[in-house]
Write a protein that holds these residues in place. Structure first.
Motif, PDB file in Angstrom:
ATOM      1  N   GLY A 130      48.808  72.405  61.792  1.00 47.64           N
ATOM      2  CA  GLY A 130      49.484  71.688  62.861  1.00 47.64           C
ATOM      3  C   GLY A 130      48.725  70.419  63.214  1.00 47.64           C
ATOM      4  N   GLY A 131      49.298  69.606  64.034  1.00 49.94           N
ATOM      5  CA  GLY A 131      48.667  68.362  64.443  1.00 49.94           C
ATOM      6  C   GLY A 131      47.665  68.531  65.571  1.00 49.94           C
ATOM      7  N   GLU A 132      47.491  69.771  66.047  1.00 50.21           N
ATOM      8  CA  GLU A 132      46.583  70.005  67.166  1.00 50.21           C
ATOM      9  C   GLU A 132      45.123  69.920  66.713  1.00 50.21           C
ATOM     10  N   LEU A 133      44.273  69.534  67.627  1.00 51.90           N
ATOM     11  CA  LEU A 133      42.845  69.499  67.328  1.00 51.90           C
ATOM     12  C   LEU A 133      42.297  70.919  67.165  1.00 51.90           C
ATOM     13  N   TYR A 134      42.753  71.836  68.009  1.00 54.96           N
ATOM     14  CA  TYR A 134      42.339  73.230  67.936  1.00 54.96           C
ATOM     15  C   TYR A 134      43.583  74.096  67.785  1.00 54.96           C
ATOM     16  N   SER A 135      43.525  75.083  66.901  1.00 53.85           N
ATOM     17  CA  SER A 135      44.674  75.941  66.684  1.00 53.85           C
ATOM     18  C   SER A 135      44.205  77.327  66.263  1.00 53.85           C
ATOM     19  N   GLU A 136      44.971  78.340  66.598  1.00 54.99           N
ATOM     20  CA  GLU A 136      44.675  79.695  66.157  1.00 54.99           C
ATOM     21  C   GLU A 136      45.398  80.019  64.858  1.00 54.99           C
ATOM     22  N   LYS A 137      46.281  79.141  64.418  1.00 58.04           N
ATOM     23  CA  LYS A 137      47.012  79.348  63.167  1.00 58.04           C
ATOM     24  C   LYS A 137      46.147  78.905  61.987  1.00 58.04           C
TER      25      LYS A 137
END
Length: 69
Positions: A29-36
């Motif tokens: 994803g484009g997020e800086l932090y992700s659980e995926k």
């Protein structure tokens, strides 16, 4: 894994040897932090001489490539 080298005959990289290799690109994803976890996608990877990178504009670059073992 298959790789091949070729001489670039036009554009900014004209005269440079490029190496293409079948590989994988890790995307997320484009997020800086992700659980995926990242997703592995097949991709054609192109290696160019490091000194020629400044002429390529904004793009993704890796100096070191991960190896799957």
């Amino acid at each position: 894994m298959k790789a091949w080298a070729h001489l670039c005959e036009d554009g900014i990289l004209k005269g440079n040897v490029l190496i293409d290799v079948e590989g994988y690109r890790m995307t997320g994803g484009g997020e800086l932090y992700s659980e995926k976890p990242p997703v592995k996608e097949k991709a054609l990877l192109r290696a160019i001489p490091y000194y020629a990178w400044a002429n390529r504009g904004e793009n993704q670059m890796r100096v070191w490539l991960l190896e799957e073992g």
